[in-house]
Design a protein around this motif. Structure first.
Motif, PDB file in Angstrom:
ATOM      1  N   LEU A 162       0.819  -1.210   0.000  1.00  0.00           N
ATOM      2  CA  LEU A 162       0.000   0.000   0.000  1.00  0.00           C
ATOM      3  C   LEU A 162       0.857   1.265   0.000  1.00  0.00           C
ATOM      4  O   LEU A 162       0.592   2.213  -0.757  1.00  0.00           O
ATOM      5  N   ILE A 163       1.868   1.285   0.853  1.00  0.00           N
ATOM      6  CA  ILE A 163       2.688   2.502   0.958  1.00  0.00           C
ATOM      7  C   ILE A 163       3.574   2.683  -0.264  1.00  0.00           C
ATOM      8  O   ILE A 163       3.693   3.805  -0.800  1.00  0.00           O
ATOM      9  N   ASN A 164       4.222   1.625  -0.730  1.00  0.00           N
ATOM     10  CA  ASN A 164       5.062   1.779  -1.919  1.00  0.00           C
ATOM     11  C   ASN A 164       4.222   2.135  -3.138  1.00  0.00           C
ATOM     12  O   ASN A 164       4.659   2.918  -3.985  1.00  0.00           O
ATOM     13  N   TYR A 165       2.992   1.601  -3.207  1.00  0.00           N
ATOM     14  CA  TYR A 165       2.109   1.989  -4.296  1.00  0.00           C
ATOM     15  C   TYR A 165       1.772   3.477  -4.219  1.00  0.00           C
ATOM     16  O   TYR A 165       1.841   4.199  -5.223  1.00  0.00           O
ATOM     17  N   ALA A 166       1.420   3.952  -3.028  1.00  0.00           N
ATOM     18  CA  ALA A 166       1.068   5.361  -2.862  1.00  0.00           C
ATOM     19  C   ALA A 166       2.239   6.270  -3.231  1.00  0.00           C
ATOM     20  O   ALA A 166       2.066   7.296  -3.904  1.00  0.00           O
ATOM     21  N   VAL A 167       3.444   5.899  -2.816  1.00  0.00           N
ATOM     22  CA  VAL A 167       4.633   6.706  -3.110  1.00  0.00           C
ATOM     23  C   VAL A 167       4.927   6.691  -4.606  1.00  0.00           C
ATOM     24  O   VAL A 167       5.247   7.736  -5.208  1.00  0.00           O
ATOM     25  N   GLN A 168       4.810   5.520  -5.241  1.00  0.00           N
ATOM     26  CA  GLN A 168       5.071   5.433  -6.679  1.00  0.00           C
ATOM     27  C   GLN A 168       4.034   6.198  -7.476  1.00  0.00           C
ATOM     28  O   GLN A 168       4.337   6.753  -8.543  1.00  0.00           O
ATOM     29  N   GLN A 169       2.816   6.272  -6.977  1.00  0.00           N
ATOM     30  CA  GLN A 169       1.783   7.027  -7.682  1.00  0.00           C
ATOM     31  C   GLN A 169       2.092   8.523  -7.648  1.00  0.00           C
ATOM     32  O   GLN A 169       1.902   9.228  -8.637  1.00  0.00           O
TER      33      GLN A 169
ATOM     34  N   PRO B  52       1.525  13.575  14.245  1.00  0.00           N
ATOM     35  CA  PRO B  52       0.665  14.435  13.426  1.00  0.00           C
ATOM     36  C   PRO B  52       1.279  14.731  12.062  1.00  0.00           C
ATOM     37  O   PRO B  52       0.587  15.148  11.144  1.00  0.00           O
ATOM     38  N   ASN B  53       2.596  14.491  11.938  1.00  0.00           N
ATOM     39  CA  ASN B  53       3.276  14.727  10.665  1.00  0.00           C
ATOM     40  C   ASN B  53       3.452  13.438   9.882  1.00  0.00           C
ATOM     41  O   ASN B  53       4.368  13.321   9.063  1.00  0.00           O
ATOM     42  N   MET B  54       2.581  12.444  10.121  1.00  0.00           N
ATOM     43  CA  MET B  54       2.636  11.219   9.322  1.00  0.00           C
ATOM     44  C   MET B  54       2.604  11.570   7.847  1.00  0.00           C
ATOM     45  O   MET B  54       1.850  12.439   7.416  1.00  0.00           O
ATOM     46  N   LYS B  55       3.420  10.889   7.083  1.00  0.00           N
ATOM     47  CA  LYS B  55       3.470  11.169   5.651  1.00  0.00           C
ATOM     48  C   LYS B  55       2.146  10.756   5.004  1.00  0.00           C
ATOM     49  O   LYS B  55       1.503   9.794   5.425  1.00  0.00           O
ATOM     50  N   PRO B  56       1.712  11.479   3.985  1.00  0.00           N
ATOM     51  CA  PRO B  56       0.387  11.246   3.402  1.00  0.00           C
ATOM     52  C   PRO B  56       0.288   9.898   2.704  1.00  0.00           C
ATOM     53  O   PRO B  56       1.282   9.360   2.203  1.00  0.00           O
ATOM     54  N   PHE B  57      -0.933   9.391   2.678  1.00  0.00           N
ATOM     55  CA  PHE B  57      -1.185   8.110   2.019  1.00  0.00           C
ATOM     56  C   PHE B  57      -1.733   8.385   0.620  1.00  0.00           C
ATOM     57  O   PHE B  57      -0.968   8.569  -0.314  1.00  0.00           O
ATOM     58  N   LEU B  58      -3.046   8.450   0.455  1.00  0.00           N
ATOM     59  CA  LEU B  58      -3.661   8.732  -0.845  1.00  0.00           C
ATOM     60  C   LEU B  58      -4.698   9.839  -0.676  1.00  0.00           C
ATOM     61  O   LEU B  58      -5.903   9.619  -0.829  1.00  0.00           O
ATOM     62  N   PRO B  59      -4.245  11.059  -0.352  1.00  0.00           N
ATOM     63  CA  PRO B  59      -5.197  12.131  -0.016  1.00  0.00           C
ATOM     64  C   PRO B  59      -6.169  12.494  -1.134  1.00  0.00           C
ATOM     65  O   PRO B  59      -7.312  12.863  -0.853  1.00  0.00           O
TER      66      PRO B  59
ATOM     67  N   PHE C 275       5.020   6.191   7.647  1.00  0.00           N
ATOM     68  CA  PHE C 275       3.817   6.288   6.822  1.00  0.00           C
ATOM     69  C   PHE C 275       2.592   5.629   7.451  1.00  0.00           C
ATOM     70  O   PHE C 275       1.469   5.931   7.079  1.00  0.00           O
ATOM     71  N   THR C 276       2.806   4.669   8.339  1.00  0.00           N
ATOM     72  CA  THR C 276       1.684   3.926   8.908  1.00  0.00           C
ATOM     73  C   THR C 276       1.777   3.907  10.431  1.00  0.00           C
ATOM     74  O   THR C 276       2.852   4.103  10.995  1.00  0.00           O
TER      75      THR C 276
ATOM     76  N   TYR D 197      -7.966   9.585   1.506  1.00  0.00           N
ATOM     77  CA  TYR D 197      -7.276   8.794   2.528  1.00  0.00           C
ATOM     78  C   TYR D 197      -5.968   9.483   2.914  1.00  0.00           C
ATOM     79  O   TYR D 197      -4.958   9.365   2.223  1.00  0.00           O
ATOM     80  N   ASP D 198      -6.012  10.201   4.025  1.00  0.00           N
ATOM     81  CA  ASP D 198      -4.816  10.902   4.479  1.00  0.00           C
ATOM     82  C   ASP D 198      -3.837   9.979   5.185  1.00  0.00           C
ATOM     83  O   ASP D 198      -2.621  10.198   5.138  1.00  0.00           O
ATOM     84  N   HIS D 199      -4.355   8.958   5.893  1.00  0.00           N
ATOM     85  CA  HIS D 199      -3.515   8.091   6.716  1.00  0.00           C
ATOM     86  C   HIS D 199      -3.821   6.628   6.460  1.00  0.00           C
ATOM     87  O   HIS D 199      -4.928   6.266   6.054  1.00  0.00           O
TER      88      HIS D 199
END
Length: 290
Positions: free
Chosen positions: A55-62, A94-101, A78-79, A105-107
């Protein structure tokens, strides 16, 4: 109404515990229960870590095509493990890196439905849920190695995966019924199968996330899949041993192959699993591969 002394004792107990009661602060609730978070709710040993990687590598690659792989050490940026946040064992970031805003989906938060108790507070999570499961027989094998064979402190408690049948099949049934009878009917939830992911990762991942309103970027997913593969995670385990479970032998990342149960269980074992599933209100055909 409050005339029974036992009622007084109960109130006195609540009064004594009130000062130490860890109530949710706004920043905790903002992540743990956010309607703009995706909760990965997984039956243990059903690909939780694999899915976090994917999920995270997909979000970052997108967002950043060609970006470096997010390894296990970076994954924690990220999670967040939801129940650990809720019980105060992990600080809220609170500074978690974004997921798929852009899809709402922020987190990305994750947890199992039950550890020592069933987490009824899952209903307080306001966002969508991805419900991970695997066939109950391979689930038994994986739990046996992870919790017993590879740990000196509990190795004496089980000598074979069949020793787990009585309790662990009931656990699987509880989670399956929670998924299908409570969470799915409430909406914004999708089942994702470990077995189907092994068979065709792209197809199962795409189907499950599409059900949650996420439009799939096929190129980003193609880049992300090898970044989440078992061999990459196994290398992380070698390089960052302290981030994985502390085992006395073996590896956190095993082969993960589907169908390992055939090497361990007899027909009588499978019949017993089916009997327990039925007694727990689960159709065995939903849990055991054909």
């Amino acid at each position: 109404m409050l005339s029974d002394p036992s009622d007084f004792a109960s109130i006195d107990n609540d009064l004594a515990e009130l000062e130490s009661w860890k109530y949710l602060s706004p920043d905790v609730a903002a992540i743990a229960n956010s309607p703009r978070s995706l909760l990965l709710l997984s039956i243990p040993k059903s690909g939780t870590t694999w899915l976090r990687f994917l999920l995270i590598n997909y979000a970052v690659q997108q967002r950043s095509p060609g970006a470096d792989r997010i390894d296990y050490e970076k994954l924690k940026l990220f999670t967040a493990e939801r129940e650990m946040i809720l019980n105060g064992k992990n600080p809220v970031r609170p500074n978690m890196k974004p997921f798929l805003p852009k899809f709402g989906y922020d987190h990305l938060v994750y947890q199992h439905p039950r550890r020592a108790r069933l987490y009824r507070d899952v209903q307080q999570h306001g966002g969508a849920k991805l419900l991970a499961h695997r066939n109950v027989l391979d689930y038994l094998v994986s739990n046996y190695y992870y919790f017993y064979e590879y740990r000196d402190g509990s190795r004496h408690l089980a000598g074979h995966p069949r020793d787990l049948i009585a309790g662990y099949v009931r656990y699987w049934a509880l989670c399956w019924r929670l998924f299908n009878e409570k969470i799915i009917p409430a909406g914004r939830a999708s089942l994702i199968s470990y077995d189907a992911l092994q068979l065709d990762t792209a197809a199962e991942f795409s189907r499950a996330l599409t059900e949650l309103g996420i439009t799939i970027d096929d190129d980003a997913l193609k880049r992300a899949i090898p970044m989440a593969a078992a061999n990459a995670a196994r290398e992380d385990e070698t390089n960052h041993r302290g981030f994985f479970a502390k085992l006395d032998r073996g590896n956190f990342v095993r082969s993960g192959n589907v169908g390992q149960w055939t090497e361990h269980f007899t027909d009588a074992d499978v019949d017993e699993v089916r009997r327990i599933l039925e007694a727990c209100g689960v159709d065995p055909d939903d849990a055991i591969p054909n």
